[in-house]
Scaffold this motif. Structure first.
Motif, PDB file in Angstrom:
ATOM      1  N   CYS A 148       0.844  -1.198   0.000  1.00  0.00           N
ATOM      2  CA  CYS A 148       0.000   0.000   0.000  1.00  0.00           C
ATOM      3  C   CYS A 148       0.878   1.247   0.000  1.00  0.00           C
ATOM      4  CB  CYS A 148      -0.886  -0.024   1.239  1.00  0.00           C
ATOM      5  SG  CYS A 148      -1.722   1.514   1.588  1.00  0.00           S
ATOM      6  N   ILE A 149       0.439   2.276  -0.740  1.00  0.00           N
ATOM      7  CA  ILE A 149       1.232   3.500  -0.738  1.00  0.00           C
ATOM      8  C   ILE A 149       0.627   4.567   0.172  1.00  0.00           C
ATOM      9  CG2 ILE A 149       2.289   3.135  -2.990  1.00  0.00           C
ATOM     10  CD1 ILE A 149       0.197   5.128  -4.095  1.00  0.00           C
ATOM     11  N   GLY A 150      -0.463   4.209   0.837  1.00  0.00           N
ATOM     12  CA  GLY A 150      -1.012   5.115   1.835  1.00  0.00           C
ATOM     13  C   GLY A 150      -1.678   6.354   1.288  1.00  0.00           C
ATOM     14  N   CYS A 151      -2.361   6.229   0.141  1.00  0.00           N
ATOM     15  CA  CYS A 151      -2.917   7.425  -0.488  1.00  0.00           C
ATOM     16  C   CYS A 151      -4.278   7.809   0.082  1.00  0.00           C
ATOM     17  CB  CYS A 151      -3.057   7.209  -1.980  1.00  0.00           C
ATOM     18  SG  CYS A 151      -4.281   5.957  -2.383  1.00  0.00           S
ATOM     19  N   ALA A 152      -4.921   6.923   0.850  1.00  0.00           N
ATOM     20  CA  ALA A 152      -6.215   7.186   1.494  1.00  0.00           C
ATOM     21  C   ALA A 152      -7.378   7.275   0.522  1.00  0.00           C
ATOM     22  CB  ALA A 152      -6.175   8.440   2.359  1.00  0.00           C
ATOM     23  N   CYS A 184      -8.912   4.814  -0.858  1.00  0.00           N
ATOM     24  CA  CYS A 184      -9.897   3.789  -0.521  1.00  0.00           C
ATOM     25  C   CYS A 184     -10.818   4.301   0.575  1.00  0.00           C
ATOM     26  CB  CYS A 184      -9.217   2.495  -0.119  1.00  0.00           C
ATOM     27  SG  CYS A 184      -7.934   2.687   1.110  1.00  0.00           S
ATOM     28  N   PRO A 209      -4.656   1.762   5.452  1.00  0.00           N
ATOM     29  CA  PRO A 209      -6.082   1.641   5.777  1.00  0.00           C
ATOM     30  C   PRO A 209      -6.370   0.459   6.708  1.00  0.00           C
ATOM     31  CG  PRO A 209      -5.664   0.850   3.560  1.00  0.00           C
ATOM     32  CD  PRO A 209      -4.367   1.354   4.071  1.00  0.00           C
ATOM     33  N   CYS A 242      -8.083   1.556  -5.570  1.00  0.00           N
ATOM     34  CA  CYS A 242      -6.681   1.485  -5.183  1.00  0.00           C
ATOM     35  C   CYS A 242      -5.769   1.614  -6.398  1.00  0.00           C
ATOM     36  CB  CYS A 242      -6.417   0.168  -4.480  1.00  0.00           C
ATOM     37  SG  CYS A 242      -4.713   0.026  -3.957  1.00  0.00           S
ATOM     38  N   PRO A 243      -4.843   2.589  -6.401  1.00  0.00           N
ATOM     39  CA  PRO A 243      -4.022   2.851  -7.590  1.00  0.00           C
ATOM     40  C   PRO A 243      -3.212   1.631  -8.040  1.00  0.00           C
ATOM     41  CG  PRO A 243      -3.292   4.164  -5.709  1.00  0.00           C
ATOM     42  CD  PRO A 243      -4.580   3.552  -5.329  1.00  0.00           C
ATOM     43  N   THR A 296      -4.071  -3.724  -3.377  1.00  0.00           N
ATOM     44  CA  THR A 296      -3.498  -3.955  -2.054  1.00  0.00           C
ATOM     45  C   THR A 296      -4.572  -3.984  -0.985  1.00  0.00           C
ATOM     46  OG1 THR A 296      -3.135  -1.613  -1.922  1.00  0.00           O
ATOM     47  CG2 THR A 296      -1.281  -2.961  -2.574  1.00  0.00           C
ATOM     48  N   ILE A 297      -5.815  -3.793  -1.396  1.00  0.00           N
ATOM     49  CA  ILE A 297      -6.882  -3.865  -0.395  1.00  0.00           C
ATOM     50  C   ILE A 297      -7.996  -4.720  -0.977  1.00  0.00           C
ATOM     51  CG2 ILE A 297      -7.903  -1.702  -1.202  1.00  0.00           C
ATOM     52  CD1 ILE A 297      -8.682  -1.194   1.755  1.00  0.00           C
TER      53      ILE A 297
END
Ligand code: SF4
Ligand code: SF4
Ligand code: SF4
Ligand code: SF4
Ligand code: SF4
Ligand code: SF4
Ligand code: SF4
Lengths: 375, 332, 163, 148
Positions: C51-55, C57, C87, C104-105, C115-116
């Motif tokens: 995950c790249i943590g972009c939020a 999702c 997330p 999710c990108p 990743t989710i």
């Protein structure tokens, strides 16, 4: 037998069953009109499950709407999302990678297996043969675990997307190997069960001739899927679907259209599904599983028919700025309700639910297609 | 002298009945765990759950008023059933042999009939939520036949029990009377002493056939699969018992185990000639017979679907004929 | 009738073993232990390493089931992006609509395993560093949609209500 | 532990009411009871279809309009103490049917189950996994035992 007629037109009493009933599992109401414990007429009332999916789909972006179709039903869920994607893909002319088509077929056939096993188990449970029902459920577990392995979930796998399948559902070597081994296990188990089943003269005599549906009547009632093939009509949409071009399988039919034919039909068809999955494992092409290289444009109404475990499924919608417009879904159980009501005629009350079960009912999908006018 | 014998017998009788009762509560669990579950290749519930713990649990549940036109009578029925079974058990203990009116086959048949009539009454008095009373608008414009009379599912079950009374339990009664042909007496005392003198009736040709008929009758009167049409899950759910809750349901549960036991003992009295008493090691034999019956019933019910009239009539007819054959053979 | 007898004879032995020796039991004993101790295994829903943590999702989730939980030690992914949160799905709120997965990108831009996943993300072999250097095709208007999703939580809601 | 709680811990009757979800949860729960792999009976959990016999009501689905009254009626028919397990995201949240829609929301959904009858335990998932359902019912035990 050309046509079944009620034994008499005297209706002694009416027995309503449902909406909660052990043999039905699903909420629906059936009113049985009986004379001397023989069903003269049956009326199935659906709409209990109505959630208005077609309506809530309208106006959603097509990708989102597709994943919503999966929730029409927890049994043919994969078929719904497959056909829904197929509808848009046909309209937009999206090319789908070969590998994705193979995975879709594998999922489709696994789903057919679990649906047919469920049918066998439910059929056995409805005649109160708990032991057989449990044995089938145990076999079905193998399929469920495979589906969970591929889709990440035991029900509602979210496998197809526009342009292919989700990369989550890609099959690597280890997964293919497991699939292959489990198919052997499944075939052995199913062979055992089928032999035991056919040798059991008590059970066979119990289900023979119950809920008979003559072929002529089945065609008149527009029955689809295995229920139609069990009356002797060899009609399987898979023979015309391009996805199945590479596969070699037989269209199974059974002669009588009664519960016995239906049960055997499902068992024999499962062997064909195992055969298809084996071919798919052997020949699966390399490559990507999803094609993201396509443009969205407005389309007129697109339609797609596929053969799902329980019959013919039809989806149609138009696209307008990427959103779904005018969605219509016609599901197999919708077509088979007439047959269920018909099959009950002339049978004992105890067999009425069995006659309904023999047409493989599931009203969750059907209930989205009935308009309820409430005042 | 006479008085002490009576008192002694009564005490012995009570102890016997209590021991039998305690053992009988294990039977449903044995059937479920050791026969059904094992055949179905699973672990199954603890032995005590179905027969002991479930009834105790129901005792502590809220006593809901059953939905029935005559709730008082409806609630009395399982109690009557229990006492009927109890009387049968008492009748076949050796202590009752002194009372000829009780310890004769006629009395036992009469008591069993009462039991069956209770099912009919239960069925027609229970009005559960699961069919007509379900709040569902199904008699609306456009629906078929708006003016039919409507039946609860228990009504069908009552009708079926009525049929069962008229012909379903025939095999059992024939089998009960088969030993009479050998002993030439309808009194249990004579039947027992005849067998003690001449060896068990079971080991004669007539006895063997009658034993098979008895077994079929046993399954029919216990409403076990495949003869469970009066409480077939695929239409009438639980049939006569639908509305029982709390105490009454627990009596229903207990009675079933007790009846299983009593009928098994009845067999050992009539066909082997050993009346149950805790003060003789032969009671072990009684228990073995009971267990064999439960075991066999479990195996049969695990492998058979529920029979409808189409299979039921031939089966009952065939076992009736067998029963007649046994009696004729016995008379010869 | 003959076949029935055969079945009965064949079955007699197997079932004798089953009844008296509990043979061929198929109940899942692992599961039995897990349930008895109330420690049923849960599947991984987020692949925290990929995950790249972009939020994104969390923003698309229609039921607000996703909460971004801050990471103890943020990692730098590119020159201008630091991953400082991942997330977490609140299962009682999640309705398994796959919106998060589809947004999710990693999945929607690069066509890789997302990743989710609301049920089980499965085994991942996603290498982000490699992915980030990969070119991807994305149209102008889609980019606009994504950027609005990323910046505003209410976009989806509004557009559904007819904008 | 008194005899009351002792017996309650050894016989739990569950009844299943299905209120218009997609079949997924429903079949998984039937699977739980009927598949020898999961074998609910080993946890002293018995399936019943008679509300008078039930202790625990397992509800799946988002409660569609026509299912509301039957659900209430069945809940009424269960003698106390009774507990409700809501299984599946439909029963918990109304599922996709209530939360996701295009131009017009569905008016059919009365759920989630909490809106209609009190819920004691929630089992998430779409569809629920059999092991979660079992764990959910087993985890209810303490509440059930303490009830009078
Ligand atoms: S059939 Fe009518 S009420 Fe039902 S979903 Fe479609 S539009 Fe809505
Ligand atoms: S959508 Fe209308 S025309 Fe099409 S099958 Fe259904 S009822 Fe017939
Ligand atoms: S016929 Fe409909 S409800 Fe039945 S399994 Fe197929 S999609 Fe589901
Ligand atoms: S439009 Fe009229 S005739 Fe057609 S289904 Fe509706 S009510 Fe019946
Ligand atoms: S799948 Fe669950 S977590 Fe993901 S967006 Fe949908 S509701 Fe939210
Ligand atoms: S959208 Fe994907 S990458 Fe972004 S935070 Fe969620 S899981 Fe991580
Ligand atoms: S929670 Fe999911 S699987 Fe269960 S009924 Fe609802 S949509 Fe179906």
């Amino acid at each position: 037998m050309e046509e079944k007629v009620p034994r008499s037109n005297i209706i002694e009493t009416e027995i309503p069953l449902g909406t909660v009933h052990p043999a039905a599992l699903e909420p629906y109401r059936v009113r049985l009109f009986v004379e001397d414990e023989i069903v003269q007429e049956a009326e199935i009332t659906i709409g209990v499950n109505h959630r208005g999916i077609e309506r809530i789909m309208e106006g959603l972006p097509v990708e989102k709407a597709n994943s919503l179709t999966e929730k029409i039903c927890g049994i043919c869920s994969n078929s719904h999302i497959w056909n829904s994607c197929r509808t848009a893909e046909m309209g937009l002319g999206i090319e789908i990678p070969e590998r994705a088509l193979y995975i879709r077929v594998i999922m489709g056939e696994l789903e057919r297996l679990h649906s047919h096993f469920l049918y066998l188990a439910h059929g056995c449970e409805t005649v109160a043969h708990e032991t057989f029902s449990m044995r089938v459920f145990y076999l079905r577990e193998i399929v469920m675990e495979l589906l969970a392995m591929i889709g990440g979930n035991r029900v509602q796998y979210g496998c197809s997307v526009l342009g292919g399948v989700r990369p989550r559902c890609d099959l690597d070597e280890a997964k293919l190997q497991r699939l292959k081994e489990d198919m052997d296990k499944l075939e052995a188990g199913l062979t055992d069960f089928a032999q035991r089943f056919m040798a059991d003269s008590i059970l066979i005599s119990r289900v023979t001739g119950v809920g008979a549906l003559p072929a002529k009547q089945a065609i008149r009632l527009a029955v689809t899927g295995p229920s139609l093939r069990a009356t002797g009509v060899a009609r399987d949409l898979r023979t015309t679907m391009f996805e199945y071009d590479d596969f070699d399988f037989n269209v199974i039919t059974q002669p009588d259209g009664d519960v016995k034919s239906n049960l055997l039909m499902r068992a024999l068809e499962s062997f064909e599904s195992i055969k298809i999955i084996r071919q798919a494992i052997a020949n699966i092409p390399e490559g990507k599983v999803v094609n993201r290289d396509w443009e969205m444009f407005d389309t007129d109404i697109n339609e797609s028919y596929i053969e799902v475990p329980r019959g013919t499924l039809y989806h149609s919608y138009a696209l307008e700025s990427g959103r779904v417009r005018h969605c219509i879904i016609r599901t197999p159980s919708m077509a088979n309700i007439g047959a269920m009501q018909y099959a009950c005629i002339g049978d004992h009350v105890t067999d009425a639910q069995l006659c309904i079960v023999q047409c493989d009912p599931c009203f969750t999908c059907t209930d989205r297609a009935i308009e309820i006018i409430r005042r | 002298m006479f008085e002490t014998t009576v008192i002694n017998s009564i005490i012995a009788l009570i102890i016997t009945v209590v021991v039998c009762f305690l053992i009988s509560t294990l039977l449903p669990g044995i059937e479920r765990k050791y026969v059904h579950a094992r055949i179905q290749q699973r672990i199954g519930p603890p032995v005590t759950s179905p027969g002991i713990m479930a009834p105790i649990k129901f005792l502590f549940k809220e006593n809901i008023e059953p939905s029935s036109p005559v709730p008082g009578l409806y609630k009395a029925l399982p109690v009557i059933c229990f006492f009927v079974v109890l009387s049968i058990l008492i009748a076949i203990t050796p202590y009752a042999f002194a009372i000829p009116a009780l310890s004769s086959l006629v009395a036992i048949v009469g008591l069993l009939k009462v039991e069956e009539i209770c099912y009919v009454l239960m069925g027609s008095l229970s009005k559960s939520i699961m069919s007509v009373r379900m709040p569902f608008p199904d008699r609306v414009k456009g629906a078929a036949h708006l003016n039919t009379t409507r039946s609860f599912i228990e009504d069908i079950s009552a009708k079926r029990s009525l049929r069962m009374i008229t012909y379903g339990s025939f095999p059992l009664y024939l089998a009960l009377f088969a030993p009479v042909t050998a002993a030439r007496s309808i009194f249990l005392n004579d039947i027992v002493s005849y067998q003690q003198a001449h060896g068990p009736f079971l080991f004669t040709v007539a006895g063997g056939i009658a034993a098979i008929v008895f077994f079929i009758g046993y399954m029919i009167i216990l409403n076990e699969y495949p003869f469970s049409i009066i409480k077939a899950k695929c239409d009438v759910i639980e049939g006569p018992y639908m509305e029982y809750a709390s105490k009454y349901r627990s009596i229903v549960f207990i009675t079933r185990g007790f009846l299983m036991f009593t009928l098994g003992v009845l067999f050992s009295v009539l066909f082997i000639g050993i009346p149950p008493t805790v003060f003789s090691p032969t009671i072990l034999l009684n228990i073995v017979v009971v267990l064999i019956f439960v075991l066999m019933m479990g195996i049969f019910s695990a492998f058979t679907p529920v029979f409808t009239n189409r299979q039921l009539l031939p089966t009952i007819l065939a076992s009736t004929l067998l029963g007649i054959l046994a009696i004729v053979l016995g008379l010869l | 009738m003959k076949s029935m007898l055969q079945v009965a004879l064949e079955g007699a032995f197997t079932n004798f073993k089953r009844i008296f020796f509990a043979a061929d039991r198929v109940t899942d004993m692992d599961l039995r232990n897990q349930i008895a101790t109330l420690s049923v295994e849960v599947d991984d829903r987020v692949d925290e390493s990929a995950c790249i943590g972009c939020a994104g999702c969390a923003n698309v989730c229609p039921t607000n089931a996703i909460e971004m939980k801050p990471l103890a030690n943020p990692t730098k992914i590119t020159d201008d992006w630091v991953k400082d949160q991942v997330p977490e799905i609140n299962l009682e709120k999640c309705i398994v609509c796959y919106y998060c997965h589809d947004f999710c990108p990693i999945y929607s831009l690069y066509g890789q395993k997302g990743t989710i996943h609301p049920s089980c993300v499965g085994d991942q072999e996603v290498n982000i560093d490699e992915l980030m250097t990969q070119p991807f095709k994305i149209s102008e208007d889609k980019l606009k949609v994504i950027s609005t999703y990323l910046s505003d939580k209410t976009v989806l809601k509004n557009s559904e209500d007819g904008e | 532990m008194g005899i009351k709680s002792f017996s309650r811990a050894r016989a739990i009757h569950i009844m299943l009411v299905y209120t218009g979800g997609c079949n997924g949860c429903d079949i998984e729960i039937v699977n739980t009871v009927l598949s020898p792999r999961f074998d609910a009976e080993q946890y002293k959990v018995f399936l019943t279809w008679n509300p008078r016999e039930a202790d625990v009501l397992v509800v799946t689905g988002p409660v569609t309009h026509l299912n509301r009254k039957p659900l209430e009626a069945i809940y009424e028919a269960i003698p106390d103490p009774k507990l409700v397990v809501a299984a599946g995201s439909c029963a918990l949240m109304g599922g996709v049917y209530k939360n996701i829609h295009g131009d017009i929301p569905s008016e059919e959904i009365e759920g989630p189950v909490e809106n209609i009858i009190p819920v004691a335990a929630k089992v998430p998932g779409c569809a629920v996994r059999p092991q979660d359902v079992l764990a959910g019912v087993v985890s209810l035990l303490p509440t059930l035992l303490d009830a009078d």
